[in-house]
Design an enzyme around this catalytic site. Structure first.
Site, short mmCIF file in Angstrom:
data_model
loop_
_atom_site.label_atom_id
_atom_site.label_comp_id
_atom_site.label_asym_id
_atom_site.label_seq_id
_atom_site.Cartn_x
_atom_site.Cartn_y
_atom_site.Cartn_z
N LYS A 182 0.83 -1.22 -0.25
CA LYS A 182 -0.23 0.04 -0.34
C LYS A 182 0.62 1.18 0.13
CE LYS A 182 -3.68 -2.55 2.03
NZ LYS A 182 -4.90 -1.85 3.58
N ASP A 207 -10.41 1.97 2.77
CA ASP A 207 -10.28 1.21 4.22
C ASP A 207 -11.36 1.42 4.76
OD1 ASP A 207 -8.60 -1.46 3.26
OD2 ASP A 207 -6.70 -0.66 3.25
#
Ligand code: ATR
Length: 268
Positions: free
Chosen positions: A65, A101
């Site tokens: 990420k 997220d």
């Protein structure tokens, strides 16, 4: 056919292809979604190859990420706040990095679980990438206060300084040994469960609270511990996984899938 992938290492466990295949069926979208295992130092090469070969979008999971954050040409405000990218949208010319997220967590808590986050007192356990990724959406959801407890106290303190002047009053670092009591929601954002550890804070902190493990797998170590500690409700992060995927699907395809149907199927 429009092609999408999830980049990760390891990635064979990823539920994302199954989730996106169900979203596509539900909404009548014609698309292909595969897992893509990349070498630990190979994110940029893998992403370059996929997008130059006509790929339309990607999800990014552990450990890439932060690499994805560096690779994209533009970043959304939430990706910038998280310092991490879990969704890439290729517009034919530029790559735009998003982070879905935190929105996934908020949607699971507020819509799927029906929890009123406005004015809630929240304890976030952990101060790594997973915690940073949900910080901004948690604050934007209207919670009253956010206490952050971490094994390495300095990381929790550092995270608190990143929220910006408007939110400093609502956020504070607390110790793992005595983080306080009376929390409405307690969220585990640590990876301690991977080593089988569920007990992170004293049980008195969670009595009567909603306990949420950002990891999934049904009865995770944190979930088992929270049940014993007499939390009012206990849930793992499967709903967050499905909701972050739905946010990505919406960014790519412009339609919102029915997440509850997919979540129900996965829970079976
Ligand atoms: P991630 O991106 O998954 O958040 P990370 O940045 O390595 O990964 O952070 C892992 C988090 O889990 C940290 O908050 C870490 O605490 P430290 O900052 O003290 O390392 C926490 N963690 C991992 N194992 C733990 C354990 N056994 N007990 C308590 N906290 C743990």
């Amino acid at each position: 056919m429009d092609r999408y992938v999830v980049f990760g290492n390891p990635v064979e466990h990823s539920l994302s292809p199954r989730i996106h295949a169900q979203f596509a069926r539900q909404t009548g979208q014609t698309m292909d979604y595969q897992r893509a295992l990349l070498p630990i130092d190979g994110f940029a090469n893998g992403a370059d190859a996929f997008f130059s070969d006509g790929g339309k979008g990607a999800n990014v999971t552990v450990p890439f990420k932060a690499d994805a954050y560096g690779w994209v040409s533009q970043r959304s405000a939430l990706a910038a706040a998280a310092g991490a990218v879990n969704t890439i949208v290729w517009d034919g010319r530029l790559s735009v990095g998003h982070n879905t997220d935190g929105l996934g967590l908020i949607r699971d808590l507020s819509v799927n679980m029906g929890i009123n986050l406005t004015a809630a007192r929240v304890l976030l356990i952990g101060a790594g990438g997973a915690a940073r990724g949900v910080l901004r959406p948690l604050l934007d959801s209207g919670i009253a206060s956010l206490c952050i407890a971490n094994r390495t106290a300095a990381r929790a303190e550092e995270l608190c300084t990143e929220v910006g002047p408007d939110d400093l009053q609502r956020v504070k670092a607390v110790s793992m040994a005595s983080p306080g009591e009376g929390f409405d929601v307690v969220i585990n954002a640590t990876s301690a469960g991977l080593a089988g550890q569920g007990a992170l804070v004293p049980p008195a902190c969670v009595g009567g609270s909603v306990c949420y493990d950002m990891f999934y797998g049904g009865q995770t170590p944190f979930c088992r511990w929270a049940v014993e500690a007499q939390a009012a409700r206990v849930v793992d992060g499967l709903g967050m996984l499905v909701e972050q995927a739905a946010e990505a699907f919406h960014l790519w395809r412009g339609v919102r899938p029915d997440t509850l149907a997919v979540l129900g199927d996965l829970r079976k």
